[in-house]
Design an enzyme around this catalytic site. Structure first.
Site, PDB file in Angstrom:
ATOM      1  NE  ARG A   1      41.134  46.068  -5.414  1.00  0.00           N
ATOM      2  CZ  ARG A   1      40.926  46.443  -4.162  1.00  0.00           C
ATOM      3  NH1 ARG A   1      40.249  45.675  -3.331  1.00  0.00           N
ATOM      4  NH2 ARG A   1      41.386  47.588  -3.725  1.00  0.00           N
TER       5      ARG A   1
ATOM      6  NE  ARG B   1      -2.863  -1.458   3.197  1.00  0.00           N
ATOM      7  CZ  ARG B   1      -3.360  -1.089   4.374  1.00  0.00           C
ATOM      8  NH1 ARG B   1      -4.210  -0.082   4.457  1.00  0.00           N
ATOM      9  NH2 ARG B   1      -2.997  -1.719   5.476  1.00  0.00           N
TER      10      ARG B   1
ATOM     11  CB  SER C   1      36.963  44.483  -1.205  1.00  0.00           C
ATOM     12  OG  SER C   1      36.806  44.789   0.135  1.00  0.00           O
TER      13      SER C   1
ATOM     14  CB  THR D   1       3.110 -12.110  11.906  1.00  0.00           C
ATOM     15  OG1 THR D   1       1.832 -12.688  12.241  1.00  0.00           O
ATOM     16  CG2 THR D   1       2.857 -10.782  11.214  1.00  0.00           C
TER      17      THR D   1
ATOM     18  NE  ARG E   1      26.267  20.931   1.400  1.00  0.00           N
ATOM     19  CZ  ARG E   1      27.089  20.961   0.343  1.00  0.00           C
ATOM     20  NH1 ARG E   1      27.508  22.109  -0.150  1.00  0.00           N
ATOM     21  NH2 ARG E   1      27.495  19.849  -0.209  1.00  0.00           N
TER      22      ARG E   1
ATOM     23  N   GLY F   1       8.743  -3.951  12.160  1.00  0.00           N
ATOM     24  CA  GLY F   1       9.631  -2.909  11.639  1.00  0.00           C
ATOM     25  C   GLY F   1       8.890  -1.673  11.166  1.00  0.00           C
TER      26      GLY F   1
HETATM   27  C1  UD1 Z   1      -0.803  -7.590  12.151  1.00  0.00           C
HETATM   28  C2  UD1 Z   1      -1.474  -8.467  13.182  1.00  0.00           C
HETATM   29  C3  UD1 Z   1      -2.747  -7.786  13.663  1.00  0.00           C
HETATM   30  C4  UD1 Z   1      -2.409  -6.425  14.233  1.00  0.00           C
HETATM   31  C5  UD1 Z   1      -1.622  -5.587  13.221  1.00  0.00           C
HETATM   32  C6  UD1 Z   1      -1.101  -4.346  13.881  1.00  0.00           C
HETATM   33  C7  UD1 Z   1      -0.975 -10.806  12.644  1.00  0.00           C
HETATM   34  C8  UD1 Z   1      -1.471 -12.047  12.018  1.00  0.00           C
HETATM   35  N1  UD1 Z   1      -1.779  -9.752  12.599  1.00  0.00           N
HETATM   36  O1  UD1 Z   1      -1.654  -7.508  11.031  1.00  0.00           O
HETATM   37  O2  UD1 Z   1      -3.373  -8.553  14.656  1.00  0.00           O
HETATM   38  O3  UD1 Z   1      -3.582  -5.749  14.629  1.00  0.00           O
HETATM   39  O4  UD1 Z   1      -0.493  -6.313  12.717  1.00  0.00           O
HETATM   40  O5  UD1 Z   1      -0.468  -3.494  12.956  1.00  0.00           O
HETATM   41  O6  UD1 Z   1       0.085 -10.809  13.209  1.00  0.00           O
HETATM   42  N2  UD1 Z   1       5.767  -9.607   8.107  1.00  0.00           N
HETATM   43  C9  UD1 Z   1       6.846 -10.391   7.797  1.00  0.00           C
HETATM   44  N3  UD1 Z   1       6.638 -11.566   7.144  1.00  0.00           N
HETATM   45  C10 UD1 Z   1       5.397 -12.002   6.799  1.00  0.00           C
HETATM   46  C11 UD1 Z   1       4.299 -11.186   7.125  1.00  0.00           C
HETATM   47  C12 UD1 Z   1       4.517  -9.995   7.779  1.00  0.00           C
HETATM   48  O7  UD1 Z   1       7.985 -10.041   8.083  1.00  0.00           O
HETATM   49  O8  UD1 Z   1       5.303 -13.080   6.217  1.00  0.00           O
HETATM   50  C13 UD1 Z   1       6.007  -8.344   8.802  1.00  0.00           C
HETATM   51  C14 UD1 Z   1       5.621  -7.138   7.949  1.00  0.00           C
HETATM   52  O9  UD1 Z   1       6.733  -6.668   7.224  1.00  0.00           O
HETATM   53  C15 UD1 Z   1       5.178  -6.137   8.989  1.00  0.00           C
HETATM   54  C16 UD1 Z   1       4.646  -6.994  10.125  1.00  0.00           C
HETATM   55  O10 UD1 Z   1       5.176  -8.280   9.932  1.00  0.00           O
HETATM   56  O11 UD1 Z   1       6.257  -5.368   9.505  1.00  0.00           O
HETATM   57  C17 UD1 Z   1       3.116  -7.054  10.162  1.00  0.00           C
HETATM   58  O12 UD1 Z   1       2.633  -7.635   8.995  1.00  0.00           O
HETATM   59  P1  UD1 Z   1       1.306  -7.152   8.307  1.00  0.00           P
HETATM   60  O13 UD1 Z   1       1.064  -7.972   7.135  1.00  0.00           O
HETATM   61  O14 UD1 Z   1       1.355  -5.668   8.127  1.00  0.00           O
HETATM   62  O15 UD1 Z   1       0.237  -7.522   9.434  1.00  0.00           O
HETATM   63  P2  UD1 Z   1      -1.194  -6.919   9.603  1.00  0.00           P
HETATM   64  O16 UD1 Z   1      -2.100  -7.525   8.624  1.00  0.00           O
HETATM   65  O17 UD1 Z   1      -1.114  -5.448   9.673  1.00  0.00           O
END
Ligand code: UD1
Ligand code: CA
Length: 449
Positions: A420, A15, A403, A81, A313, A104
């Site tokens: 100059r 997204r 100058s 997850t 900078r 993350g």
């Molecule tokens: C997840 C939670 C949900 C919670 C929400 C909060 C689960 C199943 N659901 O849903 O309950 O309310 O977060 O924001 O845990 N990721 C991986 N590998 C994967 C899938 C995800 O590393 O295979 C990482 C994503 O990069 C991300 C995080 O896990 O940082 C969460 O994954 P995402 O798919 O955004 O979970 P949500 O559907 O938001």
């Protein structure tokens, strides 16, 4: 007890509509991932593992650039997850202690919140929050203070969707238990994924305890879209401004000052409106940053005054009581105590001795099209307005340049250098020139009539 942190960062972040992996998008000059790592570092975790997948090399490089001791796990296919945690667990073989799983893309979890989770006594501890708009968050099913399960929005029935207590995604459990529970996960759900959230119900079924620790919604803000990213920036800035003021920094118009994740400012320093801090800026106490300055990778010492409209900078180092005025750019240059660069100058790749005065419009010509060269200016030197210092070049202590000089050769201590063309005078010539010009104009007008 030892603690380990697993940070999930394998998702693509569809997204965001971006070629960059989501966790590398920045808030306050640092990738989201670095914010999550910082939250973890504040609880002094003994181990930190980042799970990579989409854009794995870039994500791993960013993680290591922030903390070279970080461990990287790879999740080749993103199957949820729970599956991501399973990819990290082999690295924790033999580890005894608590594990906290963080996302993350959730940059703002506070230290105190993680500490409260570590202090909780249940077998599985979940960080939850009361959502103003629960949307598609996972719902926490509780009863009498106990947590019974987490239902993902897609899998929830109408009653469950009415619950406003939501899952932040942060979950803590002891390593051996987490290993056992994750091994038992399956993907029989609406998404066909291995949900980490299912470990709660599994723990309950095994007669173990689970509880919710709650925090504010702002803390658990997950970044899924660029609009979320902008919201995260707002939250970060609001926090940082408040912290600065608590620490004794005056912000005339706080809502117009933008800090970086690592900005440090000392007590009694005053920062005017519309000042932007990029990464790597430290300001000592009792300094003054006037409106509309852009600062990055620089150090400003006690009593220095910068701006309005100054740009510092990377590598700009201002000693005590230095004054850098309007439309001055400084890069990779050390300005010793009391140096004054009041107006319209560029100093790059230079060192300027104490109490030297740099006249308006002075420029170090540091780049020859191929290489950069240094300019050295001695203490109490007086650089006349509009001097071009063609580097490499050295102007000695207490020396003076006329100058408009183009200085191509070194100037010894105490010498005067004038580089100059000599002025030529033609008495009365201006009158003749203007008469001639008027005559030309008149004849042209006639031609066009
Ligand atoms: C997840 C939670 C949900 C919670 C929400 C909060 C689960 C199943 N659901 O849903 O309950 O309310 O977060 O924001 O845990 N990721 C991986 N590998 C994967 C899938 C995800 O590393 O295979 C990482 C994503 O990069 C991300 C995080 O896990 O940082 C969460 O994954 P995402 O798919 O955004 O979970 P949500 O559907 O938001
Ligand atoms: Ca998410």
């Amino acid at each position: 007890m030892a603690t380990a942190l697993i940070i999930l960062a394998a998702g693509q972040g569809t997204r965001m509509n971006s070629d960059l992996p989501k966790v590398l998008h920045e808030v306050a000059g640092a990738p989201l991932l670095v914010h999550a790592m910082t939250a973890g570092a504040t609880i002094a975790a003994d181990r930190m593992i980042v799970v990579t997948g989409h854009g794995a090399d870039a994500v791993a490089a960013a993680a290591r650039a922030h903390d070279e001791t970080v461990e990287i796990a790879h999740q080749a296919e993103q199957r949820g997850t729970g599956h991501a945690v399973a990819a990290a667990l082999p690295l924790l073989e033999g580890f005894e202690g608590r594990v906290i799983v963080l996302f993350g893309d959730t940059p703002f979890i506070r230290t105190g919140t993680l500490e409260a989770m570590l202090a909780a006594s249940s077998d599985v501890v979940v960080l939850g929050f009361e959502a103003a708009e629960p949307g598609r968050y996972g719902r926490l099913v509780t009863h009498g203070g106990h947590l019974y399960g987490i239902v993902e929005w897609k899998d929830a029935n109408k009653d469950q969707r009415a619950i406003t207590l939501c899952n932040s995604g942060v979950i803590a459990a002891e390593a051996a238990l987490l290993r056992r529970l994750v091994a038992g996960l399956d993907d029989r759900n609406a998404s066909g994924e291995f949900y980490l959230t299912d470990i709660v119900a599994a723990a309950r079924a095994a007669g173990l305890t689970a509880e919710v620790v709650t925090c504010s919604e702002a803390e658990t803000l997950g970044v899924n879209t660029r609009a979320d990213l902008a919201a995260a920036e707002r939250i970060f800035q609001a926090r940082k401004r408040a912290e600065m003021m608590e620490d004794g920094v005056t912000l005339t118009a706080p809502e117009t000052v933008f800090f970086a994740f690592d900005t440090v400012v000392g007590r009694e320093t005053v920062i005017g409106p519309n000042v932007f801090f990029g990464p790597g800026v430290t300001v000592e106490s009792e300094a003054e940053i006037l409106p509309f300055c852009h600062l990055e990778g620089c150090h400003i010492s006690r009593g220095a005054r910068v701006g309005p409209f100054a740009r510092l900078r990377p590598g700009a180092e201002l000693a005590e009581d230095v004054h850098v005025g309007n439309f001055v750019e400084i890069k990779n240059a050390i300005l010793d105590e009391g140096v004054k660069v009041g107006h319209l100058s560029y100093l790059g790749d230079a060192s300027v001795g104490a109490h030297a005065n740099i006249g308006a419009g002075t420029i170090t010509c540091n780049y020859d099209g191929v290489m950069k060269h240094r300019t050295e200016i001695g203490e109490r030197a007086f650089i006349g307005s509009d001097t071009m210092l063609v580097a490499p070049v050295r102007v000695g202590a207490r020396a003076l340049t006329g100058s408009g000089s183009v200085i191509t050769e070194d100037v010894p201590d105490d010498a005067v250098a004038i580089g100059r063309a000599r002025q030529v005078l033609k008495p009365g010539l201006a009158v003749k020139l203007f008469e001639k010009l008027k005559a030309i104009k008149a004849s042209r007008r006639k031609e066009t009539e």
